[in-house]
Design a protein around this motif. Sequence first.
Motif, PDB file in Angstrom:
ATOM      1  N   ASN A  26     -13.950   2.223   5.504  1.00 27.03           N
ATOM      2  CA  ASN A  26     -13.400   3.130   6.503  1.00 27.03           C
ATOM      3  C   ASN A  26     -12.935   2.459   7.782  1.00 27.03           C
ATOM      4  O   ASN A  26     -12.009   2.945   8.423  1.00 27.03           O
ATOM      5  CB  ASN A  26     -14.413   4.232   6.815  1.00 27.03           C
ATOM      6  N   ARG A  35     -15.394   7.711  -1.627  1.00 26.54           N
ATOM      7  CA  ARG A  35     -14.065   8.071  -1.145  1.00 26.54           C
ATOM      8  C   ARG A  35     -13.964   7.783   0.345  1.00 26.54           C
ATOM      9  O   ARG A  35     -14.981   7.622   1.026  1.00 26.54           O
ATOM     10  CB  ARG A  35     -13.745   9.535  -1.435  1.00 26.54           C
ATOM     11  N   LEU A  36     -12.750   7.722   0.840  1.00 24.17           N
ATOM     12  CA  LEU A  36     -12.552   7.565   2.280  1.00 24.17           C
ATOM     13  C   LEU A  36     -13.151   8.760   3.010  1.00 24.17           C
ATOM     14  O   LEU A  36     -13.083   9.893   2.522  1.00 24.17           O
ATOM     15  CB  LEU A  36     -11.057   7.492   2.615  1.00 24.17           C
ATOM     16  N   GLU A  52       0.831  -1.199   0.000  1.00 27.92           N
ATOM     17  CA  GLU A  52       0.000   0.000   0.000  1.00 27.92           C
ATOM     18  C   GLU A  52       0.867   1.252   0.000  1.00 27.92           C
ATOM     19  O   GLU A  52       0.583   2.221  -0.693  1.00 27.92           O
ATOM     20  CB  GLU A  52      -0.929   0.007   1.213  1.00 27.92           C
ATOM     21  N   VAL A 112     -19.684  11.199   1.132  1.00 24.38           N
ATOM     22  CA  VAL A 112     -18.538  10.399   0.687  1.00 24.38           C
ATOM     23  C   VAL A 112     -18.740   9.718  -0.663  1.00 24.38           C
ATOM     24  O   VAL A 112     -17.774   9.302  -1.284  1.00 24.38           O
ATOM     25  CB  VAL A 112     -18.119   9.353   1.749  1.00 24.38           C
ATOM     26  N   LEU A 170      -1.690   5.597  -0.861  1.00 19.03           N
ATOM     27  CA  LEU A 170      -2.913   5.301  -0.131  1.00 19.03           C
ATOM     28  C   LEU A 170      -4.099   5.303  -1.072  1.00 19.03           C
ATOM     29  O   LEU A 170      -4.297   6.246  -1.841  1.00 19.03           O
ATOM     30  CB  LEU A 170      -3.115   6.343   0.972  1.00 19.03           C
ATOM     31  N   ARG A 171      -4.890   4.272  -1.017  1.00 15.85           N
ATOM     32  CA  ARG A 171      -6.089   4.181  -1.844  1.00 15.85           C
ATOM     33  C   ARG A 171      -7.194   4.968  -1.146  1.00 15.85           C
ATOM     34  O   ARG A 171      -7.546   4.690  -0.004  1.00 15.85           O
ATOM     35  CB  ARG A 171      -6.490   2.719  -1.992  1.00 15.85           C
ATOM     36  N   THR A 172      -7.743   5.962  -1.826  1.00 10.50           N
ATOM     37  CA  THR A 172      -8.752   6.822  -1.209  1.00 10.50           C
ATOM     38  C   THR A 172     -10.108   6.746  -1.889  1.00 10.50           C
ATOM     39  O   THR A 172     -11.083   7.286  -1.369  1.00 10.50           O
ATOM     40  CB  THR A 172      -8.297   8.295  -1.202  1.00 10.50           C
ATOM     41  N   GLU A 173     -10.198   6.106  -3.040  1.00 11.08           N
ATOM     42  CA  GLU A 173     -11.475   5.974  -3.740  1.00 11.08           C
ATOM     43  C   GLU A 173     -11.738   4.506  -4.035  1.00 11.08           C
ATOM     44  O   GLU A 173     -10.819   3.765  -4.391  1.00 11.08           O
ATOM     45  CB  GLU A 173     -11.480   6.777  -5.036  1.00 11.08           C
ATOM     46  N   GLY A 229     -10.702  -1.108   5.985  1.00 10.68           N
ATOM     47  CA  GLY A 229      -9.692  -0.766   5.004  1.00 10.68           C
ATOM     48  C   GLY A 229      -9.707  -1.592   3.732  1.00 10.68           C
ATOM     49  O   GLY A 229      -8.776  -1.546   2.942  1.00 10.68           O
ATOM     50  N   THR A 231     -13.407  11.572   5.975  1.00 14.90           N
ATOM     51  CA  THR A 231     -12.535  12.363   6.834  1.00 14.90           C
ATOM     52  C   THR A 231     -13.241  12.569   8.175  1.00 14.90           C
ATOM     53  O   THR A 231     -14.438  12.293   8.308  1.00 14.90           O
ATOM     54  CB  THR A 231     -12.238  13.742   6.214  1.00 14.90           C
TER      55      THR A 231
END
Length: 141
Positions: free
Chosen positions: A112, A47-48, A16, A78, A21-24, A115, A50
């Motif tokens: 979230n 998306r991740l 990773e 999100v 970092l994978r965010t979508e 992961g 926040t």
Amino acid sequence: MRRATTAAPSHAEHDEESRGLRTEFPFRLPRGYVDERGTVHRDGVMRLATARDELVPLRDDRVRENSAYLSVVLISRVVTRIGTVDDIHPGVIEDLFASDLAFLQDFYRRVNAEGHTRAAVTCPSCREEFAVDLTGGRLGE
């Protein structure tokens, strides 16, 4: 004085880090969002979340009046796209079929908290356990 030591990153963590970092996360709704023209949209992106995504809905009057509305507001923050619809707001999420909202709530939790987008399943015929990726298609497709 002892110094804190950190373990070497696992293989998965190292992979990773090297990819970023994978965010979508893409997904496919079980039924689909039906827009005002009757077009069905099933493929989307989440998306991740926040910290702000989880805090802002708590100030929303609709959430204060009905705590169940929290997931509608949170999911609308999100999900970045469903089909060709990229203006995702609580009204869009309200118009989803219940099975699609439940899918997105579970998808949110997996992405979230855990992961990843995999789910453990058991074959009803042979009882073999395996993992499936929830990002697309339905079981058996």
